[in-house]
Design an enzyme around this catalytic site. Structure first.
Site, PDB file in Angstrom:
ATOM      1  N   HIS A  44     -35.815   3.598   4.168  1.00 49.40           N
ATOM      2  CA  HIS A  44     -34.600   2.821   4.347  1.00 49.40           C
ATOM      3  C   HIS A  44     -34.861   1.395   4.839  1.00 49.40           C
ATOM      4  O   HIS A  44     -34.009   0.801   5.502  1.00 49.40           O
ATOM      5  CB  HIS A  44     -33.648   3.538   5.295  1.00 49.40           C
ATOM      6  CG  HIS A  44     -33.202   4.874   4.791  1.00 49.40           C
ATOM      7  ND1 HIS A  44     -32.372   5.017   3.700  1.00 49.40           N
ATOM      8  CD2 HIS A  44     -33.502   6.134   5.209  1.00 49.40           C
ATOM      9  CE1 HIS A  44     -32.158   6.304   3.475  1.00 49.40           C
ATOM     10  NE2 HIS A  44     -32.824   6.997   4.375  1.00 49.40           N
TER      11      HIS A  44
ATOM     12  N   PRO B 185     -25.654   1.152  18.133  1.00 50.82           N
ATOM     13  CA  PRO B 185     -26.228   0.242  19.132  1.00 50.82           C
ATOM     14  C   PRO B 185     -25.164  -0.692  19.696  1.00 50.82           C
ATOM     15  O   PRO B 185     -24.392  -1.289  18.957  1.00 50.82           O
ATOM     16  CB  PRO B 185     -27.275  -0.535  18.317  1.00 50.82           C
ATOM     17  CG  PRO B 185     -27.636   0.373  17.195  1.00 50.82           C
ATOM     18  CD  PRO B 185     -26.370   1.092  16.851  1.00 50.82           C
ATOM     19  N   GLU B 186     -25.106  -0.784  21.025  1.00 46.63           N
ATOM     20  CA  GLU B 186     -24.134  -1.635  21.683  1.00 46.63           C
ATOM     21  C   GLU B 186     -24.841  -2.850  22.275  1.00 46.63           C
ATOM     22  O   GLU B 186     -26.024  -3.057  22.043  1.00 46.63           O
ATOM     23  CB  GLU B 186     -23.403  -0.833  22.768  1.00 46.63           C
ATOM     24  CG  GLU B 186     -22.640   0.378  22.242  1.00 46.63           C
ATOM     25  CD  GLU B 186     -21.404  -0.009  21.420  1.00 46.63           C
ATOM     26  OE1 GLU B 186     -21.042  -1.207  21.396  1.00 46.63           O
ATOM     27  OE2 GLU B 186     -20.800   0.879  20.810  1.00 46.63           O
TER      28      GLU B 186
ATOM     29  N   LYS C 125       0.593  -6.252  27.751  1.00 50.40           N
ATOM     30  CA  LYS C 125      -0.086  -5.270  26.904  1.00 50.40           C
ATOM     31  C   LYS C 125       0.257  -3.848  27.359  1.00 50.40           C
ATOM     32  O   LYS C 125       0.154  -3.513  28.538  1.00 50.40           O
ATOM     33  CB  LYS C 125      -1.611  -5.448  26.973  1.00 50.40           C
ATOM     34  CG  LYS C 125      -2.123  -6.757  26.373  1.00 50.40           C
ATOM     35  CD  LYS C 125      -2.001  -6.764  24.872  1.00 50.40           C
ATOM     36  CE  LYS C 125      -2.798  -7.900  24.233  1.00 50.40           C
ATOM     37  NZ  LYS C 125      -2.501  -9.228  24.749  1.00 50.40           N
TER      38      LYS C 125
ATOM     39  N   ARG D 260     -27.936   4.271   7.129  1.00 47.40           N
ATOM     40  CA  ARG D 260     -26.532   4.409   6.723  1.00 47.40           C
ATOM     41  C   ARG D 260     -25.933   3.120   6.163  1.00 47.40           C
ATOM     42  O   ARG D 260     -24.817   3.103   5.703  1.00 47.40           O
ATOM     43  CB  ARG D 260     -25.693   4.928   7.898  1.00 47.40           C
ATOM     44  CG  ARG D 260     -26.124   6.320   8.356  1.00 47.40           C
ATOM     45  CD  ARG D 260     -25.156   6.921   9.339  1.00 47.40           C
ATOM     46  NE  ARG D 260     -23.848   7.170   8.748  1.00 47.40           N
ATOM     47  CZ  ARG D 260     -22.802   7.652   9.416  1.00 47.40           C
ATOM     48  NH1 ARG D 260     -22.923   7.919  10.711  1.00 47.40           N
ATOM     49  NH2 ARG D 260     -21.653   7.861   8.811  1.00 47.40           N
TER      50      ARG D 260
END
Length: 270
Positions: free
Chosen positions: A91, A2-3, A151, A110
């Site tokens: 879970h 999930p973002e 960078k 997980r």
């Protein structure tokens, strides 16, 4: 994983269901996530009232009178609000029972998610060095351009760095760079301020569109109501290897950058 849009969707879904609700009991069923769930939460949160919920990067912050519950969904985490008579699933790790016969449950197969606590006027170290929110006024072309000076890393890895800007995950980085016409292989420090101005707008647009469409359907993400997002249906480059570009006559390519899959059109991204 999930973002930011998925976490924002979760936050918006939780707000009307938990704000101003009093916690009647707290249950820790499986304490081991990325870090152990603090056992004091069972007593600390009992009889407290949830004041508000907010988001910082990919963390959900649930406010109480003397502190905040800090939650991260990890790779497979989800939060639901259901009747307290609904059976637990395999879970489920954590549960807040509320005063209207519902409960908020944290589910994570997980176990890469986290549930932590920070007192008022304190801040967890993992929140201290985060960059600006991408949808805030603080995030603009000047922010990116200055951070990129010197960078040599590629620009996709650069905008995915949470110290530079938070919440631009792998899918959204590929999509934003495509809209901006910028190659993901371009060096961050060799990108002009004008191009960063375009990229900032594209990042904001992509994230807002994903939030409005409920996030993506990748992996195990679902919103509070158990529904998948729909933004995945309108992705332009991600997971479209060898398919035609929808902007030019090019073909979408896949490369690996920093151990993450990157999708782009070599013809119109430069």
């Amino acid at each position: 994983m999930p973002e930011l849009p998925e976490v924002e969707t979760t936050k918006r879904g939780l707000e009307p269901l938990i704000i101003k609700r009093k916690i009647t009991s707290v249950h820790i069923y499986k304490k081991k996530l990325r870090w152990e769930i603090p056992k004091h939460l069972v007593t600390t949160l009992k009889n407290q009232t949830i004041q508000k919920i907010s988001r910082r990067a990919k963390y959900l912050l649930v406010d109480f009178s003397d502190g905040q519950l800090v939650m991260h969904l990890g790779m497979t985490g989800s939060i639901s609000v259901v009747s307290d008579s609904e059976p637990l699933k395999k879970h489920h790790h954590f549960e807040l029972k509320l005063d209207n016969n519902t409960c908020m449950r944290f589910h994570d197969p997980r176990r890469f998610g986290s549930i932590l606590w920070q007192k008022n006027n304190e801040q967890l170290s993992l929140l201290k060095k985060l960059g600006p929110e991408p949808l805030s006024y603080e995030f603009d072309e000047g922010t990116l351009f200055e951070a990129a000076i010197g960078k040599t890393i590629n620009i996709k890895t650069f905008i995915m760095d949470s110290h530079v800007v938070v919440g631009v995950g792998n899918i959204y980085a590929s999509e934003s760079l495509f809209r901006a016409g910028i190659s993901p292989k371009r060096k961050a420090g060799k990108t002009s301020k004008k191009r960063y101005q375009i990229l900032v707008k594209c990042i904001k647009d992509v994230l807002l569109e994903s939030i409005n469409n409920g996030g993506t359907t990748l992996n195990d993400f679902s919103n509070v109501g158990g529904e998948a997002g729909y933004f995945y249906q309108i992705l332009s480059v991600y997971d479209r290897k060898d398919r035609p570009c929808n902007r030019c006559s090019g073909t979408i390519k896949k490369i690996v950058q920093n151990q993450r899959a990157t999708y782009y059109c070599p013809k119109c991204q430069h």
